[in-house]
Motif scaffolding. Structure first.
Motif, short mmCIF file in Angstrom:
data_model
loop_
_atom_site.label_atom_id
_atom_site.label_comp_id
_atom_site.label_asym_id
_atom_site.label_seq_id
_atom_site.Cartn_x
_atom_site.Cartn_y
_atom_site.Cartn_z
N ALA A 125 0.82 -1.22 0.00
CA ALA A 125 0.00 0.00 0.00
C ALA A 125 0.85 1.26 0.00
O ALA A 125 0.38 2.32 -0.43
N TRP A 153 0.32 -8.44 0.28
CA TRP A 153 -0.60 -8.48 -0.86
C TRP A 153 -1.96 -9.04 -0.47
O TRP A 153 -2.91 -9.02 -1.26
N ARG A 155 -3.68 -7.60 1.74
CA ARG A 155 -4.39 -6.43 2.23
C ARG A 155 -4.56 -5.42 1.10
O ARG A 155 -3.82 -5.46 0.11
N PRO A 156 -5.50 -4.49 1.23
CA PRO A 156 -5.67 -3.49 0.17
C PRO A 156 -4.37 -2.72 -0.07
O PRO A 156 -3.66 -2.36 0.86
N ARG A 158 -1.76 -0.93 -3.65
CA ARG A 158 -1.68 -0.28 -4.96
C ARG A 158 -1.59 -1.30 -6.08
O ARG A 158 -1.42 -2.50 -5.85
N GLY A 186 -5.35 -7.18 -1.52
CA GLY A 186 -6.52 -7.32 -0.67
C GLY A 186 -7.44 -8.43 -1.13
O GLY A 186 -8.30 -8.88 -0.38
N ASP A 187 -7.27 -8.89 -2.38
CA ASP A 187 -8.04 -10.03 -2.92
C ASP A 187 -7.04 -10.98 -3.58
O ASP A 187 -7.11 -11.27 -4.76
#
Length: 536
Positions: A125, A153, A155-156, A158, A186-187
């Motif tokens: 992020a 990766w 988590r939410p 960029r 995040g996914d």
């Protein structure tokens, strides 16, 4: 190997073979990027510990990081430096701990003098953060190649292409992705290996305490499993081949122009095994190290080692002083008598140990790339060289330019002996720089630090290790310059200027209130020596 025209001895071949198996590396990052978590995850995947989270290892080992002091726990920082050694696929990995806080960048510089590669850890992020940039500059100055791991990766965060572009634009490092994430930050769905196209998915174990379960799928199965997310990643991969090329340019990587990039999440142990594989395959083995004259000392030369860290009282049960030595050449054997290059005096190695958290193990033999701890090393300080047989001295590790200054005094006059002993100990360890003058005397030395948190460490250790409670009075100086006897005479009595001697090496330092006062003195006293020190 040294070119002598003679056939190599069996002992030399043994050293070369063992050195080829070693990888000495460190993790550099901004605070809170996940360095301690990644260190633990690396040890877990190499089976050096049995579970993560509780920080318990084999035979009751108590941890892989160096948070041995209450101050560190309270502040959430790591300020000591030690080495974690573990075996992975017939490779010996020596992971050196680096302080994550900017106030201890000088200590980090010392650690990076002892490694051959670094993992640059980024928060998905936040990307490149200030301390990461500073530490990368140290790696660049020391020609240390860098492998990049984009963490968190799960988590939410960029876009991956945005992060690669930032690496190239901000620090001029050409990114070479080895794998690519499926699913946005995040996914996180899994990682596609660029070289083979195989798709690895992960299943987190309860609490992330053990290695994540991995499944390897082909492209068809990956598309069936993750649909649009997989298809989007495949399109980005095709774009990567056009922008960054398909392979790692090893020459560019070793020269510090390119960085292999991997994605993952250290907390649930996603992608950590692949990072270990990359370190094993890509990080350079120990090689010839230049001496003070610039002549490389081959790894199969007689033993030589660089002291990069000195630490006392690491464990209350062991009231001793340990010097951490990076083996640069030859074979170390416990009990051998070495020569201290700075003094020419012999140095016995009866007590040689390795550290795992707070547990110590005796070291009988070590090879280039290994780190050994020499106990009761009262004569050694960071930057010193030890050698056997063939004399050598490696370049010293320079001190950084201090920016914070304070007078330290003992609160209890009855504890002055302990106070003096503690100040001397912390000075030789490099915790702070200790300055003195005839005017101030030994009762009130001046402490010089790169960051103010170093003062907290001094106060804590003087009280808890030496029984001397102290008080600090901060001085209104913000920069220092090296001068000489003539400069000291010219500066005597000047307003907002003070000249002191650094105890450890005898350097004469002129302290100034600010850069404007320095500029004024340089104009008024043209010709006097005022040399800049290395910036932190």
């Amino acid at each position: 190997m040294a070119d002598t025209g003679a056939l190599p001895r069996a002992a030399d071949l043994k050293v070369l073979a063992e050195a080829g198996k070693r990888r000495a590396f460190a993790v550099i990052s901004h605070p809170d990027a996940g360095k301690s978590t990644l260190t633990e995850a690396l040890a877990l995947h190499a089976s050096a510990i049995s579970s993560a989270g509780a920080v318990h290892g084999k035979a009751g080992r108590r941890g892989v990081t160096s948070d041995w002091m209450a101050l560190e726990r309270d502040r959430g920082i790591s300020i000591t430096s030690a080495a974690l050694r573990f075996d992975y696929h017939d490779t010996v990995l020596n992971l050196l701990d680096t302080p994550g806080h900017a106030d201890f960048s000088e200590d980090t510089y010392r650690v990076l003098s002892a490694v051959d590669c670094a993992i640059m850890l980024l928060d998905s992020a936040k990307g490149l953060e200030p301390q990461t940039l500073k530490l990368f500059d140290v790696c660049r100055s020391r020609a240390v190649p860098v492998i990049t791991f984009v963490n968190k990766w799960d988590r939410p965060g960029r876009e991956p292409l945005e992060l690669l572009d930032e690496i190239e634009q901000r620090i001029g490092l050409h990114p070479a992705p080895l794998n690519w994430p499926v699913g946005i930050a995040g996914d996180f769905r899994g990682l596609i290996e660029r070289a083979t196209g195989s798709y690895t998915t992960f299943t987190r174990t309860p609490g992330g305490a053990s290695r994540a379960l991995e499944a390897v799928l082909d492209a068809e199965a990956g598309l069936a499993r993750d649909g649009d997310a997989y298809a989007a990643a495949a399109e980005e991969l095709a774009l990567l081949d056009e922008i960054f090329g398909p392979d790692v340019d090893m020459a560019a990587f070793l020269a510090g122009r390119s960085s292999p990039v991997l994605f993952g999440a250290a907390l649930p142990n996603f992608g950590v095994r692949r990072l270990l594989d990359a370190v094993t395959a890509l990080a350079p083995a120990p090689s010839a190290r230049p001496d003070t004259a610039g002549s490389p000392r081959p790894v199969d030369s007689p033993f030589s080692g660089l002291v990069f860290k000195v630490q006392a009282n690491m464990d209350p049960a062991h009231r001793d002083r340990m010097a951490f030595v990076r083996v640069c050449s030859g074979q170390f054997e416990r009990g051998m008598v070495l020569t201290h290059a700075a003094t020419g005096r012999p140095f016995a190695t009866k007590y040689a140990q390795s550290m795992f958290g707070q547990e110590r193990e005796t070291v009988e033999v070590a090879y280039p790339g290994d780190v050994i701890g020499l106990v009761n090393a009262t004569a050694l300080r960071p930057g010193d060289t030890l050698y056997a047989e063939s004399p050598v001295e490696f370049p010293p590790i320079p001190s950084f330019a201090p920016e914070h200054f304070a007078v330290v005094r003992c609160k209890d006059s009855g504890k002055h002996k302990q106070f003096r002993r503690g100040i001397e100990q912390l000075d030789t360890e490099g915790v702070v720089q200790v300055l003195s003058s005839d005017l101030r005397g030994d009762q009130a030395p001046v402490l010089a630090a790169v960051g103010p948190l170093q003062f907290d460490v001094v106060q804590h250790r003087l009280e808890h290790e030496f029984g001397a409670r102290v008080e600090l009075d901060h001085l209104d100086y913000s920069l220092a310059r090296r001068t000489d006897a003539a400069g000291a005479d010219a500066l005597r009595g000047q307003r907002a200027v003070e000249v002191l001697t650094r105890r450890l090496d005898g350097a004469v330092l002129a302290l100034f209130s600010d850069k404007w006062r320095l500029g004024q003195v340089q104009r008024d006293k043209a010709g006097i020596m005022l040399e800049p020190l290395i910036a932190g």
